[in-house]
Design an enzyme around this catalytic site. Structure first.
Site, PDB file in Angstrom:
ATOM      1  N   ASP A  11       0.669  -1.323   0.113  1.00  0.00           N
ATOM      2  CA  ASP A  11       0.213  -0.239   0.005  1.00  0.00           C
ATOM      3  C   ASP A  11       0.826   1.067   0.199  1.00  0.00           C
ATOM      4  O   ASP A  11       2.111   0.959   0.417  1.00  0.00           O
ATOM      5  CB  ASP A  11      -1.222   0.262   1.029  1.00  0.00           C
ATOM      6  CG  ASP A  11      -1.978   1.458   1.460  1.00  0.00           C
ATOM      7  OD1 ASP A  11      -2.301   2.067   0.561  1.00  0.00           O
ATOM      8  OD2 ASP A  11      -2.104   1.231   2.479  1.00  0.00           O
ATOM      9  N   SER A  12       0.514   2.251  -0.455  1.00  0.00           N
ATOM     10  CA  SER A  12       0.514   2.997  -0.406  1.00  0.00           C
ATOM     11  C   SER A  12       1.058   4.558   1.458  1.00  0.00           C
ATOM     12  O   SER A  12       2.029   4.799   1.302  1.00  0.00           O
ATOM     13  CB  SER A  12       0.540   4.547  -1.259  1.00  0.00           C
ATOM     14  OG  SER A  12      -1.316   4.838  -0.656  1.00  0.00           O
ATOM     15  N   GLY A  44      -2.057   9.979  -3.677  1.00  0.00           N
ATOM     16  CA  GLY A  44      -3.448  10.278  -4.452  1.00  0.00           C
ATOM     17  C   GLY A  44      -2.920  11.501  -4.931  1.00  0.00           C
ATOM     18  O   GLY A  44      -3.938  12.150  -6.361  1.00  0.00           O
ATOM     19  N   CYS A  74      -4.226  -0.964  -2.463  1.00  0.00           N
ATOM     20  CA  CYS A  74      -4.170   0.398  -2.122  1.00  0.00           C
ATOM     21  C   CYS A  74      -5.145   0.563  -3.921  1.00  0.00           C
ATOM     22  O   CYS A  74      -4.710   0.611  -4.792  1.00  0.00           O
ATOM     23  CB  CYS A  74      -2.731   0.830  -2.375  1.00  0.00           C
ATOM     24  SG  CYS A  74      -2.451   2.544  -2.682  1.00  0.00           S
ATOM     25  N   ASN A  75      -5.983   1.551  -3.556  1.00  0.00           N
ATOM     26  CA  ASN A  75      -6.890   1.246  -4.502  1.00  0.00           C
ATOM     27  C   ASN A  75      -6.143   2.214  -5.433  1.00  0.00           C
ATOM     28  O   ASN A  75      -6.665   2.086  -6.939  1.00  0.00           O
ATOM     29  CB  ASN A  75      -8.008   2.577  -4.144  1.00  0.00           C
ATOM     30  CG  ASN A  75      -8.942   1.193  -3.824  1.00  0.00           C
ATOM     31  OD1 ASN A  75     -10.023  -0.096  -3.952  1.00  0.00           O
ATOM     32  ND2 ASN A  75      -9.542   1.614  -2.418  1.00  0.00           N
ATOM     33  N   THR A  76      -5.608   3.596  -4.941  1.00  0.00           N
ATOM     34  CA  THR A  76      -4.272   5.005  -5.480  1.00  0.00           C
ATOM     35  C   THR A  76      -4.394   3.320  -6.772  1.00  0.00           C
ATOM     36  O   THR A  76      -3.702   3.687  -8.045  1.00  0.00           O
ATOM     37  CB  THR A  76      -3.881   5.960  -5.575  1.00  0.00           C
ATOM     38  OG1 THR A  76      -5.132   6.381  -4.456  1.00  0.00           O
ATOM     39  CG2 THR A  76      -3.678   6.422  -6.496  1.00  0.00           C
ATOM     40  N   GLU A 159      -6.903   8.571  10.308  1.00  0.00           N
ATOM     41  CA  GLU A 159      -5.117   8.924  10.810  1.00  0.00           C
ATOM     42  C   GLU A 159      -4.917  10.398  12.452  1.00  0.00           C
ATOM     43  O   GLU A 159      -4.004   9.757  12.630  1.00  0.00           O
ATOM     44  CB  GLU A 159      -4.097   9.436   9.776  1.00  0.00           C
ATOM     45  CG  GLU A 159      -4.296   8.557   8.821  1.00  0.00           C
ATOM     46  CD  GLU A 159      -3.694   9.152   7.770  1.00  0.00           C
ATOM     47  OE1 GLU A 159      -3.113   9.889   7.450  1.00  0.00           O
ATOM     48  OE2 GLU A 159      -3.562   7.626   7.131  1.00  0.00           O
ATOM     49  N   CYS A 193     -11.869   2.852   0.247  1.00  0.00           N
ATOM     50  CA  CYS A 193     -10.578   2.951   0.328  1.00  0.00           C
ATOM     51  C   CYS A 193     -10.271   2.122   1.493  1.00  0.00           C
ATOM     52  O   CYS A 193     -11.080   2.131   2.470  1.00  0.00           O
ATOM     53  CB  CYS A 193     -11.064   4.333   0.754  1.00  0.00           C
ATOM     54  SG  CYS A 193      -9.501   5.416   1.976  1.00  0.00           S
ATOM     55  N   THR A 194      -9.025   1.836   1.661  1.00  0.00           N
ATOM     56  CA  THR A 194      -8.756   0.649   2.084  1.00  0.00           C
ATOM     57  C   THR A 194      -8.729   1.430   4.276  1.00  0.00           C
ATOM     58  O   THR A 194      -8.499   0.795   5.327  1.00  0.00           O
ATOM     59  CB  THR A 194      -7.350   0.565   2.424  1.00  0.00           C
ATOM     60  OG1 THR A 194      -6.248   1.301   2.439  1.00  0.00           O
ATOM     61  CG2 THR A 194      -7.479  -0.492   1.279  1.00  0.00           C
ATOM     62  N   HIS A 195      -8.764   2.944   5.119  1.00  0.00           N
ATOM     63  CA  HIS A 195      -9.282   3.621   5.687  1.00  0.00           C
ATOM     64  C   HIS A 195     -10.478   3.030   5.831  1.00  0.00           C
ATOM     65  O   HIS A 195     -10.458   3.338   7.226  1.00  0.00           O
ATOM     66  CB  HIS A 195      -8.143   5.176   5.557  1.00  0.00           C
ATOM     67  CG  HIS A 195      -6.922   5.361   5.690  1.00  0.00           C
ATOM     68  ND1 HIS A 195      -5.944   5.280   4.496  1.00  0.00           N
ATOM     69  CD2 HIS A 195      -6.719   5.958   6.256  1.00  0.00           C
ATOM     70  CE1 HIS A 195      -5.281   4.944   4.811  1.00  0.00           C
ATOM     71  NE2 HIS A 195      -4.960   5.906   6.420  1.00  0.00           N
TER      72      HIS A 195
END
Lengths: 280, 280
Positions: A11-12, A44, A74-76, A159, A193-195
């Protein structure tokens, strides 16, 4: 059994740990390494070519660690780098390695959740602007109507540790209202979104009960189970001592570890790595 | 008059434009270039050595554009890179150039605003954890008590365009309450982040009228006026055709321009640059 051929999860940043958690729960026996490119996050706002360069550097680093298979959690990166990696990079440089993303496995099954054929997709501004989900879902469920809503404050709320406190309610309600105002018949909402799984309880509390809220982790994990059954030539190359290792490109690893445990739901210790090919 | 020796104004991103705006208003005649290192922002989570490397690369790039003087309009770079640049880099490589920050000029005058000798400092988590303001203020006003409060959601609220909408009130109140609970006698609050001036009306509305809210831009600009009067050997090298140019290390310059105009209070057009010394 060697621990030398783990599954790579990339992931980023740290959001991919929610996907890694689900994968690990469904496939606990394999070895895994996780790499977060936190030193260059967030992706992003970056251009296609930069996101491809960064992602490919990270993927190559994971190949060098022995991974036959890397998941872009990671979606991006899945939206902006995966196709180039699969179609251009891998055939030339690593024809026996595989890289999978999170968008296609989600698109393949999301239509099974809806009765109204109207689904909502919540994501970052970049994911929504890319139109990756509507485009990919149309391949598998052409009859579905997909409504999107960007939720730019949800990642900062998560975050900064505010996601489970009262102030977050306003922004959960705000973006859900904007989504539902596009169509009251939406009966399935995808957290793209993974968050966002960290907000799932608040999201459900703000919605009528009949609306399903779907996180990607379980879908991606189920898809990986299926993939490994269909691809024994990959599965047989994976080592399975149950080891897990965590790497980050952020030199402040303590900062990574403190945030990461929220997403991974248990404590972890990461190691700093420099993955850059062009800038050692 | 050549336009070849502008004043350089640097920030890791776009917040420094609030400082640049104030400088330009007080010293309109000089030439200026602004550089935002958006391609590698945010700096907050990065290590001392990384922040120094990035900042010094940007400063060197501005020197190459002809700047005799560079202002670090960035609290993180001022806290973590300026001392090394002033004490180690400049004497060896650019002895006739000058680099100034935003923390010392603020610390030199902030004590003049308070009657109670109790001030509050609001900043990002990184700025607060660095203790730069209490340490620097103690040099000039040893009798002052400095209370700090991190406001991690203010930058996201500003960057997502929510700063002037009702949801922001909760987080303005939250952090101000936490600051004031440290001492009810605080009579001066310093906005120690270049983004925060966009929230200043909401901040003032949530505070009793007798509390002064101080933004850094005007302080830093006044300090620069004073500096140039005291240093004619620098002032005489500056060109003054009134030109302004904007550069960013983010390849998506349209994104930069759209956000930057909010901070700069007028439209602008930026140019992409690659400032890296070690990674061309």
């Amino acid at each position: 059994m060697s621990s030398g051929n783990p599954i790579g999860v990339f992931d980023s940043g740290i959001g991919g740990l929610t996907v890694f958690r689900s994968i690990m729960e469904q496939l606990p026996g394999y070895d895994y390494i996780y790499l977060g490119d936190n030193g260059r996050a967030p992706y992003g706002n970056r251009s296609f070519s930069t996101i491809h360069q960064y992602t490919w550097e990270c993927v190559q680093w994971m190949f060098e660690q022995g991974c036959p298979l890397v998941i872009l959690a990671c979606n991006t990166a899945s939206a902006k780098a995966l196709r180039t990696i699969q179609q251009q990079d891998l055939p030339v440089q690593n024809a026996n390695k595989r890289v999978l993303g999170v968008i296609r496995p989600t698109a393949e099954v999301i239509g099974n959740y809806t009765q109204s054929n109207k689904i909502g997709v919540l994501g970052t501004t970049g994911t929504v602007q890319s139109d990756s989900y509507p485009i990919e879902i149309a391949h598998f469920f052409p009859e579905l109507k997909v409504y999107q809503q960007a939720c730019p404050l949800w990642v900062p709320l998560i975050e900064s540790g505010e996601y489970n406190k009262p102030g977050a309610d306003y922004y959960v309600q705000l973006y859900l209202d904007e989504l539902m105002s596009q169509s009251p018949d939406i009966d399935t909402i995808l957290l793209a979104c993974t968050h966002y799984p960290l907000l799932i309880e608040k999201i459900k509390a703000h919605l009528p009960r009949h609306i399903k809220v779907v996180a990607q982790g379980d879908i991606v994990a189920a898809s990986l189970v299926d993939y490994l059954q269909r691809h024994p030539e990959i599965e047989q190359r994976l080592s399975n001592t149950g080891s897990r290792s965590f790497y980050t490109t952020m030199d402040d690893t303590a900062n990574f570890d403190a945030h990461a445990s929220l997403f991974f739901k248990s404590a972890l210790t990461s190691t700093y790595v420099d993955v850059r090919k062009t800038c050692k």
